[in-house]
Design a protein around this motif. Structure first.
Motif, short mmCIF file in Angstrom:
data_model
loop_
_atom_site.label_atom_id
_atom_site.label_comp_id
_atom_site.label_asym_id
_atom_site.label_seq_id
_atom_site.Cartn_x
_atom_site.Cartn_y
_atom_site.Cartn_z
N UNK A 140 1.16 -1.20 0.04
CA UNK A 140 0.00 -0.26 -0.22
C UNK A 140 1.28 1.80 -0.04
N UNK A 141 2.27 1.15 -0.44
CA UNK A 141 3.14 2.36 -0.02
C UNK A 141 2.63 3.59 -1.47
N UNK A 142 2.83 4.72 -1.01
CA UNK A 142 2.25 5.40 -1.88
C UNK A 142 3.11 5.57 -3.17
N UNK A 143 3.81 5.60 -3.07
CA UNK A 143 4.84 5.57 -4.59
C UNK A 143 6.06 4.08 -4.33
N UNK A 144 6.17 4.53 -5.68
CA UNK A 144 8.07 3.65 -6.03
C UNK A 144 8.44 4.20 -7.23
N UNK A 145 9.66 4.07 -6.97
CA UNK A 145 10.37 4.49 -8.02
C UNK A 145 12.02 3.46 -8.25
N UNK A 146 12.19 3.29 -10.05
CA UNK A 146 13.47 2.84 -10.39
C UNK A 146 13.97 3.47 -10.82
N UNK A 147 15.43 2.58 -10.54
CA UNK A 147 16.35 3.64 -11.46
C UNK A 147 17.31 3.02 -12.23
N UNK A 148 18.18 4.07 -13.27
CA UNK A 148 18.79 3.40 -14.19
C UNK A 148 20.25 4.11 -13.84
N UNK A 149 21.31 3.78 -13.71
CA UNK A 149 22.52 5.12 -13.80
C UNK A 149 23.80 4.44 -14.53
N UNK A 150 24.65 5.48 -14.77
CA UNK A 150 25.67 4.90 -15.42
C UNK A 150 26.77 6.03 -14.57
#
Length: 153
Positions: A140-150
């Motif tokens: 039930x979390x409000x946001x989820x964010x994933x990332x790609x990093x160089x």
């Protein structure tokens, strides 16, 4: 300034890296890219921010939750690289917002994370991004964010 100096200037400390909640790892490096699994708005004590944007959670709270999620992403970057100065570029963020069907301000929420990336990494923090709504997110979390990093070696 280093990313650590920028974090200190913002009054932020890297939290412990949240443990994966299922059968995956927090990050995978392939060549000069690091793929960071989705992180959420988890406080250092393990408290999760929950709820839906458009139904009890306002944009300002969502922005703060996305910013906290960004800090958790940066903690994973530190774990993966050993030194945040090795971040060559924040390439891409995918921001997922737990929202009602009529909520349409997803970009304003995910800006919490994007603004933090630019504040910590400067021009290297400017990234491509998607900000989308979901009918539910894990726990039930409000946001989820994933990332790609160089990565710079």
């Amino acid at each position: 300034m280093t990313p650590y100096e920028r974090l200190a200037e913002l009054g932020l400390e890297l939290p412990p890296v949240p443990a994966p909640v299922a059968n995956f790892t927090n990050w995978v490096r392939e060549g000069d890219l690091v793929f960071i699994s989705g992180q959420g708005p988890i406080e250092p004590d393990g408290t999760r921010h929950t709820g839906k944007l458009g139904a009890g959670v306002d944009i300002e709270a969502g922005y703060a939750h996305a910013r906290l999620t960004g800090l958790n992403l940066i903690a994973v970057m530190h774990e993966a690289l050993g030194d945040l100065s090795r971040v060559k570029r924040v390439v891409k963020l995918l921001g997922m917002v737990n929202a009602t069907p009529d909520f349409v301000e997803h970009p304003k929420v995910v800006n919490g994370c994007s603004d933090l990336m630019v504040a910590v990494f400067g021009k290297k923090g400017i990234h491509a991004r998607s900000a989308v709504g979901f009918s539910s997110l894990p726990f039930g979390i409000t946001v989820e964010i994933e990332a790609v990093i160089a990565v710079e070696d």
